[in-house]
Design a protein around this motif. Structure first.
Motif, short mmCIF file in Angstrom:
data_model
loop_
_atom_site.label_atom_id
_atom_site.label_comp_id
_atom_site.label_asym_id
_atom_site.label_seq_id
_atom_site.Cartn_x
_atom_site.Cartn_y
_atom_site.Cartn_z
N PRO A 269 -42.97 58.74 -35.78
CA PRO A 269 -42.89 58.11 -37.10
C PRO A 269 -43.14 56.61 -37.00
O PRO A 269 -42.99 56.01 -35.94
N VAL A 270 -43.52 56.02 -38.12
CA VAL A 270 -43.68 54.56 -38.21
C VAL A 270 -42.40 54.01 -38.81
O VAL A 270 -41.95 54.47 -39.87
N GLU A 271 -41.79 53.05 -38.15
CA GLU A 271 -40.56 52.45 -38.63
C GLU A 271 -40.83 50.98 -38.94
O GLU A 271 -41.21 50.21 -38.07
N GLY B 154 -47.04 62.50 -33.15
CA GLY B 154 -46.08 62.81 -34.20
C GLY B 154 -45.02 61.73 -34.41
O GLY B 154 -44.09 61.92 -35.17
#
Length: 60
Positions: A53-55, A51
């Motif tokens: 996130p891609v930053e 889960g």
């Protein structure tokens, strides 16, 4: 299965967890004194990673 985790020993004799796709290592952890330390790192990635996130920190 094309992807997997591997626990290997490095030159210093520490246990390192690798994530591999096909025959290529994609990323790896720091070295741990015990095999259970490397296994805990794998367990943490499996638990917390799906889960995440891609930053994107690149400037545009």
């Amino acid at each position: 299965m094309a992807h997997r985790f591997e626990i290997r020993k490095n030159k210093a004799g520490e246990f390192v967890a690798y994530f591999c796709f096909n025959k290529e290592a994609i990323f790896w952890t720091e070295g741990y004194k015990s095999k259970s330390g490397a296994q805990n790192a794998i367990d943490s990635i499996l638990k917390n990673g799906p889960g995440a996130p891609v930053e994107d920190t690149t400037s545009t």
